[in-house]
Design an enzyme around this catalytic site. Structure first.
Site, PDB file in Angstrom:
ATOM      1  N   LYS A 289      -0.315   5.473   8.319  1.00 30.10           N
ATOM      2  CA  LYS A 289       0.478   5.594   7.100  1.00 30.10           C
ATOM      3  C   LYS A 289      -0.435   5.640   5.877  1.00 30.10           C
ATOM      4  O   LYS A 289      -0.288   6.504   4.998  1.00 30.10           O
ATOM      5  CB  LYS A 289       1.454   4.413   7.001  1.00 30.10           C
ATOM      6  CG  LYS A 289       2.400   4.465   5.799  1.00 30.10           C
ATOM      7  CD  LYS A 289       1.892   3.697   4.589  1.00 30.10           C
ATOM      8  CE  LYS A 289       1.875   2.204   4.846  1.00 30.10           C
ATOM      9  NZ  LYS A 289       1.519   1.431   3.612  1.00 30.10           N
TER      10      LYS A 289
ATOM     11  N   LYS B 104      -7.219   1.657  -3.305  1.00 29.78           N
ATOM     12  CA  LYS B 104      -6.916   1.289  -1.919  1.00 29.78           C
ATOM     13  C   LYS B 104      -7.113   2.484  -0.992  1.00 29.78           C
ATOM     14  O   LYS B 104      -7.546   2.338   0.157  1.00 29.78           O
ATOM     15  CB  LYS B 104      -5.483   0.763  -1.820  1.00 29.78           C
ATOM     16  CG  LYS B 104      -5.060   0.337  -0.400  1.00 29.78           C
ATOM     17  CD  LYS B 104      -5.910  -0.808   0.134  1.00 29.78           C
ATOM     18  CE  LYS B 104      -5.569  -1.173   1.583  1.00 29.78           C
ATOM     19  NZ  LYS B 104      -4.290  -1.870   1.712  1.00 29.78           N
TER      20      LYS B 104
ATOM     21  N   THR C 114       0.876  -1.171   0.000  1.00 29.13           N
ATOM     22  CA  THR C 114       0.000   0.000   0.000  1.00 29.13           C
ATOM     23  C   THR C 114       0.911   1.218   0.000  1.00 29.13           C
ATOM     24  O   THR C 114       1.555   1.534   0.999  1.00 29.13           O
ATOM     25  CB  THR C 114      -0.925   0.016   1.228  1.00 29.13           C
ATOM     26  OG1 THR C 114      -1.796  -1.118   1.164  1.00 29.13           O
ATOM     27  CG2 THR C 114      -1.763   1.290   1.248  1.00 29.13           C
TER      28      THR C 114
END
Length: 287
Positions: free
Chosen positions: A239, A171, A96
């Site tokens: 994050k 995502k 990711t």
């Protein structure tokens, strides 16, 4: 098929294992060598001392590391995976990361006639272990056609959504949705407990209606028991949300709820919950 898997964290370790169990010849690399040794002992594949060596001779090279900088460190440079790849092979990135780094790597791969797919996953550690991940993919159709049957080793659903970077953008949407759902669930559980309700019974009812969600089905019991030492870590969620918030600024898309929940996760970190599951938003409300 001869494949390579680089990055054996909580996601990559079982994902690489599924590839081996599916009959592929898997060579792994991990920056912490002991994890690679542990993987070889469990799955009987092979390991290499550098990303380049792991990627050498592989038709598909999979990467699953922490962030943009980690990704560059294992893909680029004299000992990076790309240095060991041949024309016609494909690099599949399950990290990711940002759409920016995906486009950067695609351009570098194309210069060597190597395909590139940005293919972040959703489903968490349990999804990786059970081979039930959802994979959001950006890139070109020929590369996807080569990789998709192999990714089915650990996928519940996989789809090519558009050009390079699209997988990472999807995502980001996924994490934006999760942030709001988990905060709503935490507030509801806190409300119910303060009201003296049998929250387990209430969830049994409302989970059959419009309030139902994966988070409710899979996290309400542990939330009510104040159990958070598992699952997708708050540090990683922050994050991911940071990437989404930065992308939102670049696009001119306002994300007020996402920004607020990101700060709530900062509160959880201040409580010492860096490695707690994302459902720990409830712990913040019960301080």
């Amino acid at each position: 098929m001869k494949v390579s898997f680089i990055g054996l964290g909580v996601m990559g370790f079982p994902m690489a294992g599924h590839l081996q169990k599916a009959g592929h010849q898997v060579c792994v690399y991990n920056r912490t060598r002991q994890k690679a040794l542990d993987w070889v002992e469990k799955y009987q594949g092979t390991m290499a001392d550098t990303p380049k060596a792991a990627a050498s001779g592989a038709e598909l090279v999979f990467v699953c590391v922490g962030n943009d900088d980690d990704l560059r460190s294992v893909v680029l440079g004299e000992q990076g995976a790309l240095a060991g790849m041949q024309a016609g092979t494909v690099l599949v990135d399950h990290t990711t990361a940002s759409a920016t780094v995906a486009r950067e790597l695609e351009a570098l791969c194309e210069a060597q006639q190597v395909g590139f797919l940005d293919a972040p996953v959703s489903g968490g550690q349990a999804g990786a272990e059970n081979g039930q991940l959802t994979i959001m993919v950006g890139g070109k159709q020929p590369s996807y056609a080569l990789a998709e049957p192999v990714m089915q080793s650990y996928a519940r659903f996989c789809r090519l959504l558009g050009e390079c970077g699209t997988g990472q953008l999807a995502k980001m949407m996924n994490q934006i949705c999760i942030a709001g759902v988990v905060q709503g669930l935490a507030e509801a559980m806190n409300f119910g407990q303060k009201a003296g309700l049998d929250c387990e019974a209430v969830v049994e009812v409302i989970s059959k209606g419009a309030a139902q969600s994966w988070q409710m089905e899979n996290r309400h019991k542990t939330m009510l028991a104040d159990q958070y030492e598992f699952g997708f870590a708050v540090d990683w969620m922050r994050k991911d949300l940071g990437i989404a918030l930065q992308q939102g600024r670049e696009l001119g898309a306002t994300l007020p709820m996402t920004a607020l929940v990101d700060q709530f996760y900062a509160d959880v970190q201040a409580m010492g919950g860096n490695r707690w599951d994302t459902s720990s938003l409830l712990a913040r409300l019960k301080r």
